[in-house]
Design an enzyme around this catalytic site. Sequence first.
Site, PDB file in Angstrom:
ATOM      1  N   LYS A  22      14.704 -34.284  -0.150  1.00 20.95           N
ATOM      2  CA  LYS A  22      14.440 -32.901  -0.553  1.00 20.95           C
ATOM      3  C   LYS A  22      14.815 -31.973   0.589  1.00 20.95           C
ATOM      4  CE  LYS A  22      12.662 -29.689  -3.267  1.00 20.95           C
ATOM      5  NZ  LYS A  22      13.287 -29.335  -4.549  1.00 20.95           N
ATOM      6  N   THR A  67      11.492 -36.220  -5.406  1.00 16.99           N
ATOM      7  CA  THR A  67      11.637 -35.211  -4.360  1.00 16.99           C
ATOM      8  C   THR A  67      10.572 -34.129  -4.476  1.00 16.99           C
ATOM      9  OG1 THR A  67      13.268 -33.992  -5.679  1.00 16.99           O
ATOM     10  CG2 THR A  67      14.110 -35.622  -4.116  1.00 16.99           C
ATOM     11  N   ASP A  68      10.066 -33.904  -5.690  1.00 21.63           N
ATOM     12  CA  ASP A  68       8.975 -32.946  -5.845  1.00 21.63           C
ATOM     13  C   ASP A  68       7.718 -33.442  -5.138  1.00 21.63           C
ATOM     14  OD1 ASP A  68       8.035 -30.419  -7.249  1.00 21.63           O
ATOM     15  OD2 ASP A  68       6.583 -31.861  -8.043  1.00 21.63           O
ATOM     16  N   PHE A 169      40.895 -17.141  31.769  1.00 25.05           N
ATOM     17  CA  PHE A 169      41.516 -18.381  31.312  1.00 25.05           C
ATOM     18  C   PHE A 169      42.971 -18.359  31.770  1.00 25.05           C
ATOM     19  CE2 PHE A 169      43.158 -21.120  27.669  1.00 25.05           C
ATOM     20  CZ  PHE A 169      42.677 -22.297  28.227  1.00 25.05           C
ATOM     21  N   ARG A 186      38.233 -11.164  30.978  1.00 28.78           N
ATOM     22  CA  ARG A 186      38.102 -11.089  29.521  1.00 28.78           C
ATOM     23  C   ARG A 186      36.625 -11.036  29.153  1.00 28.78           C
ATOM     24  NH1 ARG A 186      39.041 -17.258  27.106  1.00 28.78           N
ATOM     25  NH2 ARG A 186      37.557 -18.287  28.499  1.00 28.78           N
ATOM     26  N   GLN A 235      35.232 -24.704  28.640  1.00 33.09           N
ATOM     27  CA  GLN A 235      34.777 -26.054  28.972  1.00 33.09           C
ATOM     28  C   GLN A 235      33.874 -26.062  30.200  1.00 33.09           C
ATOM     29  OE1 GLN A 235      37.846 -25.117  28.212  1.00 33.09           O
ATOM     30  NE2 GLN A 235      38.778 -26.543  26.745  1.00 33.09           N
ATOM     31  N   ASN A 261      33.814 -19.650  20.154  1.00 34.59           N
ATOM     32  CA  ASN A 261      34.347 -18.430  20.763  1.00 34.59           C
ATOM     33  C   ASN A 261      34.529 -17.311  19.740  1.00 34.59           C
ATOM     34  OD1 ASN A 261      34.493 -19.123  23.437  1.00 34.59           O
ATOM     35  ND2 ASN A 261      36.589 -19.856  23.347  1.00 34.59           N
ATOM     36  N   HIS A 263      36.619 -13.900  19.820  1.00 28.19           N
ATOM     37  CA  HIS A 263      37.630 -13.251  20.650  1.00 28.19           C
ATOM     38  C   HIS A 263      37.664 -11.738  20.414  1.00 28.19           C
ATOM     39  CE1 HIS A 263      39.292 -17.065  22.015  1.00 28.19           C
ATOM     40  NE2 HIS A 263      39.202 -17.499  20.764  1.00 28.19           N
TER      41      HIS A 263
END
Length: 285
Positions: A22, A67-68, A169, A186, A235, A261, A263
């Site tokens: 569930k 599941t109930d 970078f 950046r 990284q 990321n 950008h």
Amino acid sequence: MAHLSGAFQNEDLEILNSEYGKNMIKLLRIRRDGKKHCIKEVEACVHLRLDSVNEYSQGDNSAVIPTDTMKNAVIALAKCNGIETIEQFALDICNYFISSYCHVVYVKAYIQEAPWRRVEQNGVPHAHSFIFVPEGIRFCEVEQCQDGCPLISSGIKDLKLKKATQSGFEGFHRDKYTTLPETTDRVLSAELFCKWCYGEYQDIDFDCVWDIVHESVLEAFSGPPDCGEYSPSYQKTVNDIQMLILARVPQIEETEIILNNIHYFVTDLKKLGLTNEKEVRRLPR
């Protein structure tokens, strides 16, 4: 999941994964201590694996826990045990199904907590009012087999981070398909997913660990408040966060970090008769 060998016959069918459960059990637990109220709003998912697969192969539902029923059990555990931490609540759920049903051989409980924080007025905590804060979603997952120790992991997701400089970078591999320019200045903007696994179950202050990890993420991403910390790559930032977490929390055996990321590109304002010293940036469409 199933594997079929040869002709399509039931006796040739191997059920590889009979897990079911569930999802999206949503509840709010309120604990009252006089005028002071404490809340936990959670969403839980519970999956079970039984000692037979007759419900799949024979259509025999006699062993199936609906599941109930699973949903009702989770709600009842919240009422009877409370929710001190989501990790302890997940442990309670796993223990309940393993101990209550002899034919349940595996339980997995995933829980995430809505980030409500108590309102403060002039530095005074409010007795019963809370504000939803975008400081990341806390989650955990506990797995337990019959006669086995629970395996516990915790995490933070949907934590949005941004720093306006001290990121670059450059020096990356280039070939005929490379069009990305190098940069030493950046905007580093990302959405973080962080998950960590504990060792063998022990007496752990889950709230304290989560706070330390959260603080470590912010510190490693940002650097000192007066000058920051230069990030030469996605990284390196990921590794810095992981190393700080492992150094500060010895109970953690393994961490996983994903920084998605986001950008931002410097906008050309020449057509508008304006200069742009990297002050205005745009998101890609």
